[in-house]
Design a protein around this motif. Structure first.
Motif, PDB file in Angstrom:
ATOM      1  N   ILE A 196       0.840  -1.204   0.000  1.00  0.00           N
ATOM      2  CA  ILE A 196       0.000   0.000   0.000  1.00  0.00           C
ATOM      3  C   ILE A 196       0.872   1.249   0.000  1.00  0.00           C
ATOM      4  CG2 ILE A 196      -1.629   1.352   1.375  1.00  0.00           C
ATOM      5  CD1 ILE A 196      -2.929  -1.335   2.172  1.00  0.00           C
ATOM      6  N   ARG A 197       1.940   1.241   0.793  1.00  0.00           N
ATOM      7  CA  ARG A 197       2.847   2.395   0.846  1.00  0.00           C
ATOM      8  C   ARG A 197       3.468   2.654  -0.537  1.00  0.00           C
ATOM      9  NH1 ARG A 197       7.830   3.898   0.754  1.00  0.00           N
ATOM     10  NH2 ARG A 197       8.605   1.785   0.450  1.00  0.00           N
ATOM     11  N   ILE A 198       3.897   1.589  -1.204  1.00  0.00           N
ATOM     12  CA  ILE A 198       4.508   1.738  -2.535  1.00  0.00           C
ATOM     13  C   ILE A 198       3.509   2.347  -3.517  1.00  0.00           C
ATOM     14  CG2 ILE A 198       5.404   0.473  -4.520  1.00  0.00           C
ATOM     15  CD1 ILE A 198       6.601  -1.538  -2.456  1.00  0.00           C
ATOM     16  N   VAL A 199       2.291   1.841  -3.539  1.00  0.00           N
ATOM     17  CA  VAL A 199       1.279   2.346  -4.479  1.00  0.00           C
ATOM     18  C   VAL A 199       0.899   3.786  -4.144  1.00  0.00           C
ATOM     19  CG1 VAL A 199      -1.074   2.011  -5.345  1.00  0.00           C
ATOM     20  CG2 VAL A 199       0.442   0.043  -5.075  1.00  0.00           C
ATOM     21  N   ASN A 200       0.827   4.117  -2.859  1.00  0.00           N
ATOM     22  CA  ASN A 200       0.540   5.501  -2.465  1.00  0.00           C
ATOM     23  C   ASN A 200       1.613   6.471  -2.945  1.00  0.00           C
ATOM     24  OD1 ASN A 200      -1.971   5.748  -1.154  1.00  0.00           O
ATOM     25  ND2 ASN A 200      -1.144   4.787   0.687  1.00  0.00           N
ATOM     26  N   ASN A 201       2.842   6.007  -3.072  1.00  0.00           N
ATOM     27  CA  ASN A 201       3.951   6.873  -3.485  1.00  0.00           C
ATOM     28  C   ASN A 201       4.164   6.908  -4.995  1.00  0.00           C
ATOM     29  OD1 ASN A 201       4.656   7.772  -0.916  1.00  0.00           O
ATOM     30  ND2 ASN A 201       5.807   5.904  -0.508  1.00  0.00           N
ATOM     31  N   MET A 202       3.343   6.194  -5.744  1.00  0.00           N
ATOM     32  CA  MET A 202       3.499   6.185  -7.201  1.00  0.00           C
ATOM     33  C   MET A 202       3.141   7.539  -7.790  1.00  0.00           C
ATOM     34  SD  MET A 202       2.014   2.564  -8.523  1.00  0.00           S
ATOM     35  CE  MET A 202       2.931   1.069  -8.208  1.00  0.00           C
ATOM     36  N   PRO A 203       3.840   7.900  -8.877  1.00  0.00           N
ATOM     37  CA  PRO A 203       3.435   9.120  -9.585  1.00  0.00           C
ATOM     38  C   PRO A 203       2.104   8.884 -10.298  1.00  0.00           C
ATOM     39  CG  PRO A 203       5.155   7.972 -10.802  1.00  0.00           C
ATOM     40  CD  PRO A 203       4.974   7.227  -9.509  1.00  0.00           C
ATOM     41  N   LYS A 204       1.544   9.951 -10.817  1.00  0.00           N
ATOM     42  CA  LYS A 204       0.265   9.832 -11.528  1.00  0.00           C
ATOM     43  C   LYS A 204       0.406   8.950 -12.759  1.00  0.00           C
ATOM     44  CE  LYS A 204      -1.819  14.091  -9.960  1.00  0.00           C
ATOM     45  NZ  LYS A 204      -2.511  15.301 -10.345  1.00  0.00           N
ATOM     46  N   TRP A 205      -0.651   8.217 -13.048  1.00  0.00           N
ATOM     47  CA  TRP A 205      -0.714   7.341 -14.218  1.00  0.00           C
ATOM     48  C   TRP A 205      -1.384   8.095 -15.359  1.00  0.00           C
ATOM     49  CZ3 TRP A 205      -1.509   1.487 -13.830  1.00  0.00           C
ATOM     50  CH2 TRP A 205      -0.814   0.960 -12.741  1.00  0.00           C
ATOM     51  N   SER A 206      -1.315   7.527 -16.558  1.00  0.00           N
ATOM     52  CA  SER A 206      -2.164   8.044 -17.639  1.00  0.00           C
ATOM     53  C   SER A 206      -3.535   7.396 -17.417  1.00  0.00           C
ATOM     54  CB  SER A 206      -1.592   7.725 -19.016  1.00  0.00           C
ATOM     55  OG  SER A 206      -1.509   6.336 -19.218  1.00  0.00           O
ATOM     56  N   PRO A 207      -4.605   8.183 -17.395  1.00  0.00           N
ATOM     57  CA  PRO A 207      -5.927   7.638 -17.040  1.00  0.00           C
ATOM     58  C   PRO A 207      -6.530   6.774 -18.140  1.00  0.00           C
ATOM     59  CG  PRO A 207      -6.111   9.940 -17.643  1.00  0.00           C
ATOM     60  CD  PRO A 207      -4.645   9.615 -17.651  1.00  0.00           C
ATOM     61  N   GLY A 208      -7.567   6.030 -17.767  1.00  0.00           N
ATOM     62  CA  GLY A 208      -8.305   5.233 -18.738  1.00  0.00           C
ATOM     63  C   GLY A 208      -9.087   6.127 -19.686  1.00  0.00           C
ATOM     64  N   ILE A 209      -9.285   5.641 -20.909  1.00  0.00           N
ATOM     65  CA  ILE A 209     -10.003   6.408 -21.933  1.00  0.00           C
ATOM     66  C   ILE A 209     -11.178   5.568 -22.419  1.00  0.00           C
ATOM     67  CG2 ILE A 209      -9.837   7.537 -24.185  1.00  0.00           C
ATOM     68  CD1 ILE A 209      -7.917   8.873 -22.372  1.00  0.00           C
ATOM     69  N   LEU A 210     -12.356   6.177 -22.436  1.00  0.00           N
ATOM     70  CA  LEU A 210     -13.549   5.525 -22.958  1.00  0.00           C
ATOM     71  C   LEU A 210     -14.229   6.494 -23.919  1.00  0.00           C
ATOM     72  CD1 LEU A 210     -15.491   3.091 -22.875  1.00  0.00           C
ATOM     73  CD2 LEU A 210     -16.705   4.253 -21.034  1.00  0.00           C
ATOM     74  N   LYS A 211     -14.353   6.093 -25.172  1.00  0.00           N
ATOM     75  CA  LYS A 211     -14.963   6.917 -26.229  1.00  0.00           C
ATOM     76  C   LYS A 211     -14.299   8.291 -26.317  1.00  0.00           C
ATOM     77  CE  LYS A 211     -19.327   4.507 -25.821  1.00  0.00           C
ATOM     78  NZ  LYS A 211     -20.721   4.555 -25.435  1.00  0.00           N
ATOM     79  N   GLY A 212     -12.981   8.305 -26.193  1.00  0.00           N
ATOM     80  CA  GLY A 212     -12.219   9.538 -26.312  1.00  0.00           C
ATOM     81  C   GLY A 212     -12.229  10.420 -25.085  1.00  0.00           C
ATOM     82  N   LYS A 213     -12.805   9.965 -23.992  1.00  0.00           N
ATOM     83  CA  LYS A 213     -12.927  10.771 -22.782  1.00  0.00           C
ATOM     84  C   LYS A 213     -12.220  10.074 -21.625  1.00  0.00           C
ATOM     85  CE  LYS A 213     -16.488  12.860 -19.899  1.00  0.00           C
ATOM     86  NZ  LYS A 213     -17.917  12.924 -19.607  1.00  0.00           N
ATOM     87  N   LYS A 214     -11.487  10.843 -20.801  1.00  0.00           N
ATOM     88  CA  LYS A 214     -10.834  10.289 -19.620  1.00  0.00           C
ATOM     89  C   LYS A 214     -11.900   9.892 -18.604  1.00  0.00           C
ATOM     90  CE  LYS A 214      -6.736  13.166 -20.105  1.00  0.00           C
ATOM     91  NZ  LYS A 214      -5.931  14.228 -19.489  1.00  0.00           N
ATOM     92  N   VAL A 215     -11.756   8.687 -18.042  1.00  0.00           N
ATOM     93  CA  VAL A 215     -12.730   8.193 -17.066  1.00  0.00           C
ATOM     94  C   VAL A 215     -12.016   7.561 -15.882  1.00  0.00           C
ATOM     95  CG1 VAL A 215     -14.579   7.793 -18.745  1.00  0.00           C
ATOM     96  CG2 VAL A 215     -12.936   5.971 -18.289  1.00  0.00           C
ATOM     97  N   ARG A 216     -12.749   7.466 -14.763  1.00  0.00           N
ATOM     98  CA  ARG A 216     -12.250   6.770 -13.569  1.00  0.00           C
ATOM     99  C   ARG A 216     -12.254   5.276 -13.878  1.00  0.00           C
ATOM    100  NH1 ARG A 216     -15.652   7.674  -8.758  1.00  0.00           N
ATOM    101  NH2 ARG A 216     -13.762   7.479  -7.540  1.00  0.00           N
TER     102      ARG A 216
END
Length: 134
Positions: free
Chosen positions: A102-122
Motif C-alpha cells: 500500500i505504501r509503494i502504491v501511495n507513493n506512485m506518480p500519476k498514471w495516464s488515465p483510462g479512456i472511454l470513447k475519447g474521454k478520460k474516465v475513472r
C-alpha cells in the motif's frame, strides 16, 4: 393603486429577466468507475517502468527473511491520473508486506488515465506487488 402597479411592474420585470436567462443545468461530474475501457490506465513508461518503480521503492521486512510472494491490490485511477481507493485483494503478510505494498502504491506518480470513447474516465485497475529476496 400605485402600490399594486409597482408590485406588478416588479413581478413582470422579474419574469422577463428569468425568461431571458434560463437557468443552465449544473454539470455533474461522472463518478462512474469503469472496469473495461477502450484504453486502460497505464503507469508512465509502461509495465517495465512499473516493475522498476516497485523494485526501487520496496523496503524489505525486519520480521522474516523468508517471506516472498505477491500482494494483489485494486485501486481507482482518477481522470487526473491520481490513485485512490487502494484495497488489498490478496494479501501476503499483514504485519509488513500488505502495508508495504500500500505504501509503494501511495507513493506512485500519476498514471495516464483510462479512456472511454475519447474521454478520460475513472477506472478500476489491479496492481501486483512481488516480494522476494535475491
Amino acid at each position: 393603486m400605485k402600490r399594486h402597479f409597482l408590485v406588478s411592474i416588479f413581478i413582470l420585470s422579474a419574469l422577463w429577466v428569468s425568461a431571458k436567462n434560463p437557468k443552465q443545468p449544473i454539470a455533474v461530474p461522472d463518478t462512474t468507475v469503469y472496469t473495461v475501457v477502450d484504453k486502460m490506465p497505464e503507469f508512465l513508461g509502461g509495465s517495465d517502468s512499473l516493475i522498476s518503480f516497485i523494485r526501487q521503492n520496496a523496503r524489505y521486512t525486519p520480521y522474516d527473511d523468508d517471506i516472498f510472494g505477491r500482494v494483489i491490490l485494486t485501486c481507482i485511477i482518477e481522470i487526473d491520473g491520481s490513485i485512490t481507493h487502494i484495497q488489498i485483494t490478496r494479501g501476503l503478510d499483514p504485519r509488513w508486506c500488505d502495508k508495504e505494498a500500500i505504501r509503494i502504491v501511495n507513493n506512485m506518480p500519476k498514471w495516464s488515465p483510462g479512456i472511454l470513447k475519447g474521454k478520460k474516465v475513472r477506472t478500476k485497475t489491479t496492481i501486483p506487488v512481488n516480494f522476494k529476496l535475491d
